[in-house]
Design a protein around this motif. Structure first.
Motif, PDB file in Angstrom:
ATOM      1  N   SER A 185       0.826  -1.205   0.000  1.00  0.00           N
ATOM      2  CA  SER A 185       0.000   0.000   0.000  1.00  0.00           C
ATOM      3  C   SER A 185       0.861   1.256   0.000  1.00  0.00           C
ATOM      4  CB  SER A 185      -0.934  -0.005   1.209  1.00  0.00           C
ATOM      5  OG  SER A 185      -0.208   0.030   2.417  1.00  0.00           O
ATOM      6  N   ALA A 226       2.570   1.286  -3.711  1.00  0.00           N
ATOM      7  CA  ALA A 226       1.716   0.913  -4.837  1.00  0.00           C
ATOM      8  C   ALA A 226       1.944   1.805  -6.055  1.00  0.00           C
ATOM      9  CB  ALA A 226       0.247   0.960  -4.420  1.00  0.00           C
ATOM     10  N   GLN A 258       1.830  -6.774  -4.791  1.00  0.00           N
ATOM     11  CA  GLN A 258       0.651  -6.612  -5.645  1.00  0.00           C
ATOM     12  C   GLN A 258      -0.445  -7.586  -5.245  1.00  0.00           C
ATOM     13  OE1 GLN A 258       2.524  -7.124  -9.476  1.00  0.00           O
ATOM     14  NE2 GLN A 258       2.629  -4.918  -9.828  1.00  0.00           N
ATOM     15  N   GLN A 305      -4.377  -6.673  -3.615  1.00  0.00           N
ATOM     16  CA  GLN A 305      -5.399  -6.854  -4.652  1.00  0.00           C
ATOM     17  C   GLN A 305      -6.807  -6.623  -4.105  1.00  0.00           C
ATOM     18  OE1 GLN A 305      -5.205 -10.551  -6.818  1.00  0.00           O
ATOM     19  NE2 GLN A 305      -7.184 -10.254  -7.787  1.00  0.00           N
ATOM     20  N   SER A 319      -7.627  -5.038  -1.371  1.00  0.00           N
ATOM     21  CA  SER A 319      -7.705  -3.636  -0.981  1.00  0.00           C
ATOM     22  C   SER A 319      -8.023  -2.758  -2.183  1.00  0.00           C
ATOM     23  CB  SER A 319      -6.378  -3.186  -0.346  1.00  0.00           C
ATOM     24  OG  SER A 319      -6.363  -1.796  -0.124  1.00  0.00           O
ATOM     25  N   ASN A 320      -7.359  -3.011  -3.298  1.00  0.00           N
ATOM     26  CA  ASN A 320      -7.609  -2.228  -4.505  1.00  0.00           C
ATOM     27  C   ASN A 320      -9.061  -2.362  -4.964  1.00  0.00           C
ATOM     28  OD1 ASN A 320      -4.985  -1.304  -4.633  1.00  0.00           O
ATOM     29  ND2 ASN A 320      -4.305  -2.877  -6.068  1.00  0.00           N
ATOM     30  N   GLU A 321      -9.606  -3.577  -4.860  1.00  0.00           N
ATOM     31  CA  GLU A 321     -10.994  -3.796  -5.268  1.00  0.00           C
ATOM     32  C   GLU A 321     -11.952  -3.006  -4.370  1.00  0.00           C
ATOM     33  OE1 GLU A 321     -11.663  -7.989  -5.114  1.00  0.00           O
ATOM     34  OE2 GLU A 321     -10.208  -8.450  -6.693  1.00  0.00           O
ATOM     35  N   ARG A 344      -6.082   4.505   2.506  1.00  0.00           N
ATOM     36  CA  ARG A 344      -4.863   4.438   1.704  1.00  0.00           C
ATOM     37  C   ARG A 344      -4.369   5.851   1.375  1.00  0.00           C
ATOM     38  NH1 ARG A 344      -4.991  -0.231  -1.695  1.00  0.00           N
ATOM     39  NH2 ARG A 344      -3.280   0.765  -2.846  1.00  0.00           N
ATOM     40  N   VAL A 372      -4.666   7.707  -2.023  1.00  0.00           N
ATOM     41  CA  VAL A 372      -5.741   7.045  -2.780  1.00  0.00           C
ATOM     42  C   VAL A 372      -7.111   7.442  -2.222  1.00  0.00           C
ATOM     43  CG1 VAL A 372      -6.671   4.846  -3.599  1.00  0.00           C
ATOM     44  CG2 VAL A 372      -4.203   5.099  -3.232  1.00  0.00           C
TER      45      VAL A 372
END
Length: 208
Positions: free
Chosen positions: A66, A69, A78, A82, A84-86, A121, A124
């Motif tokens: 994080s 990233a 990565q 994943q 977390s990104n979703e 994040r 983000v």
């Protein structure tokens, strides 16, 4: 379609954090809240994130992923971010958020805290401009369906609603509305019905 509807389909994100299903009052109320929104915005898209399905605790690889990233994360990093990104993508896309928030031992469920760790994040969902923190979420409102056995909102042992309010406002959602279904141990049927009435009487946001 309602005059309140945006020019594109509204994006509603529903988050359930109760460990219970069939007998969960918070899930029952998130059902009711989403149904109310769909009456007002019938073409809206609803995305559901069920935290009881399992949210992994942050690992070292997640923390490093994080943080880095935007640079050169390793394949391990990565993979660790994943999910977390979703979840972050769901939040960034949302126009309205609906959160079922039961109280467990005077505070938020552990699954919700794990979720918070995944979606908070830097760069983000929040950032700093000239040293001032700024939330980056664009949702207009969040509706929190607050349920408890005996913990009253605003009482000295309510550690859930101050935290949740601070969290979402820090991430950029300034309109935090809490639907009160506290005290279910004493009169669950009446309290649940009162919460539904609160939902039915909400003035929903107007979208340009």
């Amino acid at each position: 379609m309602s005059n309140n509807a945006p020019s594109r389909p509204l994006e509603i994100l529903r988050i359930d954090s109760s460990s219970r299903y069939a007998d969960s009052v918070s899930r029952h109320l998130t059902d009711h809240m989403v149904a109310r929104l769909l009456q007002e915005y019938p073409e809206a898209n609803v995305t559901t994130r069920d935290l009881a399905a399992g949210i992994p605790l942050p690992t070292e690889a997640f923390v490093e992923g994080s943080l880095y990233a935007m640079q050169n994360p390793t394949p391990t990093m990565q993979a660790a971010i994943q999910l977390s990104n979703e979840m972050v993508a769901e939040l960034l896309a949302a126009d309205i958020v609906v959160l079922g928030l039961p109280v467990y031992n005077w505070t938020i469920p552990s699954t919700f805290k794990a979720y918070v760790d995944h979606i908070s994040r830097l760069g983000v969902t929040f950032g700093y401009i000239n040293g001032v923190r700024q939330g980056l979420l664009k949702a207009r409102s969040i509706y929190i369906l607050f349920t408890s056995g005996g913990t009253a909102i605003g009482s000295e042992n309510d550690f859930a609603t101050p935290y949740a309010t601070y969290l979402w406002q820090t991430l950029g959602i300034q309109d935090v509305q809490i639907i009160d279904a506290s005290g279910l141990l004493f009169n669950a049927e009446e309290i649940t019905q009162n919460a539904k009435t609160q939902i039915d009487q909400l003035v929903l946001p107007v979208f340009a």
